[in-house]
Design a protein around this motif. Sequence first.
Motif, short mmCIF file in Angstrom:
data_model
loop_
_atom_site.label_atom_id
_atom_site.label_comp_id
_atom_site.label_asym_id
_atom_site.label_seq_id
_atom_site.Cartn_x
_atom_site.Cartn_y
_atom_site.Cartn_z
N ALA A 170 0.82 -1.21 0.00
CA ALA A 170 0.00 0.00 0.00
C ALA A 170 0.86 1.26 0.00
O ALA A 170 0.58 2.22 -0.74
N ARG A 171 1.92 1.27 0.81
CA ARG A 171 2.80 2.44 0.88
C ARG A 171 3.48 2.69 -0.46
O ARG A 171 3.54 3.83 -0.94
N ALA A 173 2.54 1.69 -3.49
CA ALA A 173 1.57 2.07 -4.52
C ALA A 173 1.18 3.54 -4.38
O ALA A 173 1.08 4.27 -5.38
N LEU A 174 0.96 3.97 -3.15
CA LEU A 174 0.51 5.34 -2.91
C LEU A 174 1.66 6.34 -3.04
O LEU A 174 1.51 7.40 -3.66
N LYS A 175 2.79 6.00 -2.46
CA LYS A 175 3.92 6.93 -2.46
C LYS A 175 4.48 7.16 -3.86
O LYS A 175 4.76 8.30 -4.26
N ASP A 177 2.96 6.20 -6.73
CA ASP A 177 1.87 6.25 -7.72
C ASP A 177 2.02 5.11 -8.73
O ASP A 177 2.09 5.33 -9.94
N LEU A 213 -0.42 5.70 5.91
CA LEU A 213 -1.71 5.07 5.65
C LEU A 213 -2.78 5.59 6.60
O LEU A 213 -2.52 5.87 7.76
N LEU A 217 -7.21 6.40 2.53
CA LEU A 217 -6.25 5.98 1.50
C LEU A 217 -6.33 4.48 1.26
O LEU A 217 -6.28 4.02 0.10
N VAL A 218 -6.43 3.69 2.32
CA VAL A 218 -6.50 2.24 2.16
C VAL A 218 -7.81 1.86 1.45
O VAL A 218 -7.83 0.97 0.59
N GLN A 220 -9.46 3.70 -0.69
CA GLN A 220 -9.31 4.08 -2.10
C GLN A 220 -8.48 3.05 -2.86
O GLN A 220 -8.80 2.70 -4.00
N LEU A 221 -7.41 2.56 -2.22
CA LEU A 221 -6.57 1.55 -2.86
C LEU A 221 -7.34 0.25 -3.03
O LEU A 221 -7.24 -0.41 -4.07
N ARG A 224 -9.53 0.54 -6.00
CA ARG A 224 -8.76 0.40 -7.25
C ARG A 224 -8.53 -1.07 -7.57
O ARG A 224 -8.63 -1.49 -8.73
#
Length: 241
Positions: A170-171, A173-175, A177, A213, A217-218, A220-221, A224
């Motif tokens: 998760a980190r 993917a978000l960090k 992009d 996190l 955010l979690v 939203q992921l 996706r």
Amino acid sequence: MTTQTTERLRRYVRALKKRDELWGFFNALNYSGEAFLFGGAPRDVAFGFGNKVHDLDIFVSGPIDLDEISRFSSITRRTNFGGLRLFVGSFEVDAWELDKSFAFRANASNFIGVRNLLHSVCFSTDGVAVSLKTGGVTVTPAFSKSLDDRVLDFVTKPAELEPVVGARIARLALKLDLALSLSVAAYLRGCLESFGNNGLIAAEARWGEHRMLNELLVAQLAARICDRASMSASHKLERLG
């Protein structure tokens, strides 16, 4: 990987070596071997997020002289993985000897070298190292593909679901992009089903003050991942039809 990315990594290492507190420390590590910057720092620099690097991971091809490096560190202790945790100026540093890394302790038949270490990592984004002696950059094909495609994939998939691995996915993917490969997306979906959103958020405690996190955010992921799974199922049905 492009020439521009390689030069960006070399510039980053040159900038680190100009810092008074790190210059002597790097020289001490290079005294009986060759030290390489590994892990999050070169990864983030390559993906364009170098200004957010908080710590350094370094492995050394030879033995580490504890007496020598202790002159540059305010705190030194052993980590769970046989390395050293040091605080050098404003940097938190994990350093370990290459032949004592898990990749070679777990499989003694592996030739001990930088490339073999990079081929043993968990994620494709981890396959990069920069020499703190020569500035040479070593990457794996999986790393170059992730950088080009902006997709996170496994190199060595964990045998079991682990919340801390889910948190790391998760980190990343978000960090950075990044999209997730089907394998990584399935693993993260399994973590969310087994541990829940809060389980992944709690597992992020190991990152201390650098957590990122939260529930939104979690969620939203997770959405996706569901969207991608639905699209993949639709494509399969279309092909079957």
